[in-house]
Write an enzyme that holds these catalytic residues in place. Structure first.
Site, PDB file in Angstrom:
ATOM      1  N   ARG A  54     -10.336  -0.394  15.134  1.00 18.89           N
ATOM      2  CA  ARG A  54     -10.450   0.171  13.782  1.00 18.89           C
ATOM      3  C   ARG A  54     -11.497  -0.690  13.086  1.00 18.89           C
ATOM      4  O   ARG A  54     -12.442  -1.130  13.729  1.00 18.89           O
ATOM      5  CB  ARG A  54      -9.060   0.122  13.110  1.00 18.89           C
ATOM      6  CG  ARG A  54      -8.878   1.093  11.990  1.00 18.89           C
ATOM      7  CD  ARG A  54      -7.415   1.263  11.586  1.00 18.89           C
ATOM      8  NE  ARG A  54      -6.781   0.047  11.096  1.00 18.89           N
ATOM      9  CZ  ARG A  54      -5.547  -0.026  10.633  1.00 18.89           C
ATOM     10  NH1 ARG A  54      -4.795   1.053  10.587  1.00 18.89           N
ATOM     11  NH2 ARG A  54      -5.034  -1.161  10.213  1.00 18.89           N
ATOM     12  N   TYR A 101      12.482  31.473   2.499  1.00 24.23           N
ATOM     13  CA  TYR A 101      11.273  32.120   2.999  1.00 24.23           C
ATOM     14  C   TYR A 101      11.352  32.386   4.507  1.00 24.23           C
ATOM     15  O   TYR A 101      11.726  31.495   5.269  1.00 24.23           O
ATOM     16  CB  TYR A 101      10.058  31.226   2.758  1.00 24.23           C
ATOM     17  CG  TYR A 101       9.655  31.080   1.317  1.00 24.23           C
ATOM     18  CD1 TYR A 101       9.285  32.195   0.562  1.00 24.23           C
ATOM     19  CD2 TYR A 101       9.626  29.827   0.720  1.00 24.23           C
ATOM     20  CE1 TYR A 101       8.900  32.049  -0.764  1.00 24.23           C
ATOM     21  CE2 TYR A 101       9.239  29.680  -0.603  1.00 24.23           C
ATOM     22  CZ  TYR A 101       8.872  30.796  -1.337  1.00 24.23           C
ATOM     23  OH  TYR A 101       8.492  30.651  -2.639  1.00 24.23           O
ATOM     24  N   LYS A 160       0.837  -1.202   0.000  1.00 24.23           N
ATOM     25  CA  LYS A 160       0.000   0.000   0.000  1.00 24.23           C
ATOM     26  C   LYS A 160       0.872   1.252   0.000  1.00 24.23           C
ATOM     27  O   LYS A 160       2.069   1.173   0.290  1.00 24.23           O
ATOM     28  CB  LYS A 160      -0.904  -0.027   1.229  1.00 24.23           C
ATOM     29  CG  LYS A 160      -0.129  -0.058   2.518  1.00 24.23           C
ATOM     30  CD  LYS A 160      -0.954  -0.538   3.680  1.00 24.23           C
ATOM     31  CE  LYS A 160      -0.135  -0.420   4.945  1.00 24.23           C
ATOM     32  NZ  LYS A 160      -0.771  -1.036   6.091  1.00 24.23           N
ATOM     33  N   MET A 193       8.823  24.435  -1.815  1.00 28.93           N
ATOM     34  CA  MET A 193       8.065  23.362  -2.459  1.00 28.93           C
ATOM     35  C   MET A 193       8.975  22.460  -3.299  1.00 28.93           C
ATOM     36  O   MET A 193       8.804  21.244  -3.341  1.00 28.93           O
ATOM     37  CB  MET A 193       6.951  23.945  -3.330  1.00 28.93           C
ATOM     38  CG  MET A 193       5.971  22.902  -3.842  1.00 28.93           C
ATOM     39  SD  MET A 193       4.679  23.592  -4.859  1.00 28.93           S
ATOM     40  CE  MET A 193       3.653  24.399  -3.648  1.00 28.93           C
TER      41      MET A 193
HETATM   42  C1  LIG Z   1       0.048  -1.881   6.710  1.00 29.77           C
HETATM   43  C2  LIG Z   1      -0.451  -3.163   7.195  1.00 29.77           C
HETATM   44  C3  LIG Z   1       0.442  -4.168   7.586  1.00 29.77           C
HETATM   45  C4  LIG Z   1       1.945  -3.959   7.659  1.00 29.77           C
HETATM   46  O1  LIG Z   1       2.308  -3.166   8.749  1.00 29.77           O
HETATM   47  P1  LIG Z   1       3.860  -2.948   9.140  1.00 29.77           P
HETATM   48  O2  LIG Z   1       3.821  -2.197  10.409  1.00 29.77           O
HETATM   49  O3  LIG Z   1       4.455  -2.135   8.027  1.00 29.77           O
HETATM   50  O4  LIG Z   1       4.468  -4.291   9.219  1.00 29.77           O
HETATM   51  C5  LIG Z   1      -0.082  -5.393   7.922  1.00 29.77           C
HETATM   52  N1  LIG Z   1      -1.411  -5.612   7.902  1.00 29.77           N
HETATM   53  C6  LIG Z   1      -2.310  -4.657   7.557  1.00 29.77           C
HETATM   54  C7  LIG Z   1      -3.756  -4.964   7.573  1.00 29.77           C
HETATM   55  C8  LIG Z   1      -1.856  -3.400   7.199  1.00 29.77           C
HETATM   56  O5  LIG Z   1      -2.734  -2.460   6.855  1.00 29.77           O
END
Ligand SMILES: *Cc1c(COP(=O)(O)O)cnc(C)c1O
Length: 370
Positions: A140, A263, A42, A311
């Protein structure tokens, strides 16, 4: 017309050491008690480059790719990467048909969403594969263990929905011997024992879980940060970072004593100095909040950033040092013997490694080094 390869010519870039990344995967495989490895990719693979990392994962026989949303899953699949993709995030009603049509595995956390998925499958006359998310203590997404029975019963009865896995996420696994983590593992194990012999994939461990809680590994592990070479707390010698951020000096001038730089003039030269410009800024994800503390490497020496980060660029007062336009500047990673670590950047930016890495934008080309 001359066609320029922007990857070769852009003056600030990220280097990803692919062979080091492969070594990290192998080290984690050796440590793992689970049969399967899911690689979280991700947020642009934690800034490393979504497609580049997904390709390597496929070559290395990773079992699953983990993404947060439909959009990321589509990017990966459209790049013709065939690995199973699990979407971690809560699903959105309007995206359900696409999740099904594309054959992504996705997460169900409530009876409400389960029914929406069932309806969509009926309409499309298509089956789908899902993972149930149970909340064992993160507060969550995820159904609570005590209300999971009705959700599981509904899904087991569905002719269209196949339960592939059950998972949960650890909130406090970054430190060893944490009471809450032990409690989360216990709750998860109890649920697993209750639903024995279903052939589901049970998965719980993030990086902290993988490293500090072997009993959290179950059937599949999901370490993100650790695969990219960073341990959550103290260094683990079996992995190393594979990410470097570099730029080339774009400008040089001599500035008189007492002159304000950038700046707001937050920095002033103490004496007549050489000041260089580095062509990277918060528009690239090199956060402005770093400027009061951050250092960079030029010619193997550390220099403090001078004045606010703009930037697209910032300045460095190099004093009397001989630095020239075109010289390489390292903002994260090694330069010769010297190194700026992600832990340092996190500290300077009052942040954490995950946030620093995922903030780097698409303007920075990713160069893969084998
Ligand atoms: C991001 C994520 C992980 C990995 O987390 P790390 O702390 O980078 O190991 C694992 N499981 C889920 C559901 C996540 O969203």
């Amino acid at each position: 017309m001359q066609v320029f390869d922007e990857k070769q010519t852009h003056p600030a870039w990220i280097e990803v050491d692919a062979s080091q990344f492969r070594k990290n995967l192998a080290s984690i495989r050796r440590l793992s008690q689970a049969g399967l490895l899911c690689l979280p990719i991700k947020a642009n693979a934690y800034g490393h480059g979504l497609i580049e990392i997904a390709r390597i994962a496929e070559e290395e026989g990773v079992d699953y790719l983990g993404v947060s949303c439909l959009q990321e899953a589509l990017f990966v699949r459209k790049a013709l990467i065939d690995l199973p993709i699990l979407v971690f995030g809560a699903i959105h009603e309007m995206q359900i048909p696409e999740l099904i049509e594309w054959g992504f595995e996705f997460t169900i956390s409530s009876l409400f969403k389960a029914k929406l998925v069932e309806d969509a499958c009926t309409q499309l006359k298509k089956r789908c594969r899902v993972h149930i998310k149970v909340d064992t203590g993160m507060q969550r997404t995820g159904v609570r263990p005590e209300s999971s029975a009705s959700l599981i019963a509904f899904l087991e009865k569905s002719p269209f929905i196949e339960i592939v896995g059950i998972y949960s996420h650890l909130a406090t696994a970054d430190t060893p011997q944490d009471r809450n983590t032990e409690q989360q593992i216990r709750l998860f194990r109890e649920l697993k024992e209750h639903y024995r012999d279903r052939g589901w994939i049970w998965h719980l461990a993030n990086s902290g879980g993988v490293l500090y809680y072997p009993e959290s590994h179950f059937d599949m592990i999901r370490p993100g940060l650790l695969c990219y070479g960073y341990a959550p707390s103290q260094k683990w010698v079996e992995v190393d970072p594979c990410f470097s951020l570099r730029a080339r000096v774009s400008y040089f001038k001599v500035v008189g004593k007492g002159q304000g730089i950038s700046y707001g003039h937050h920095y002033r030269t103490a004496v007549m100095s050489r000041v260089v410009t580095v062509p990277i800024g918060y528009g690239d994800g090199y956060r402005r909040s770093l400027y009061k503390k951050a250092q960079v490497l030029i010619g193997g020496r550390r220099f403090q950033i001078s004045g606010a980060i703009c930037m697209d660029q910032f300045m460095v007062d190099v004093g009397k040092a001989e630095v020239f336009v075109g010289d390489e500047v390292t903002l994260l990673g090694k330069q010769g013997e010297a190194e700026i670590t992600l832990e340092e950047l996190s500290l300077w930016g009052d942040s954490i490694p995950h946030e620093i890495l995922s903030a780097f934008t698409e303007r920075l080309p990713r160069h893969l080094l084998e």
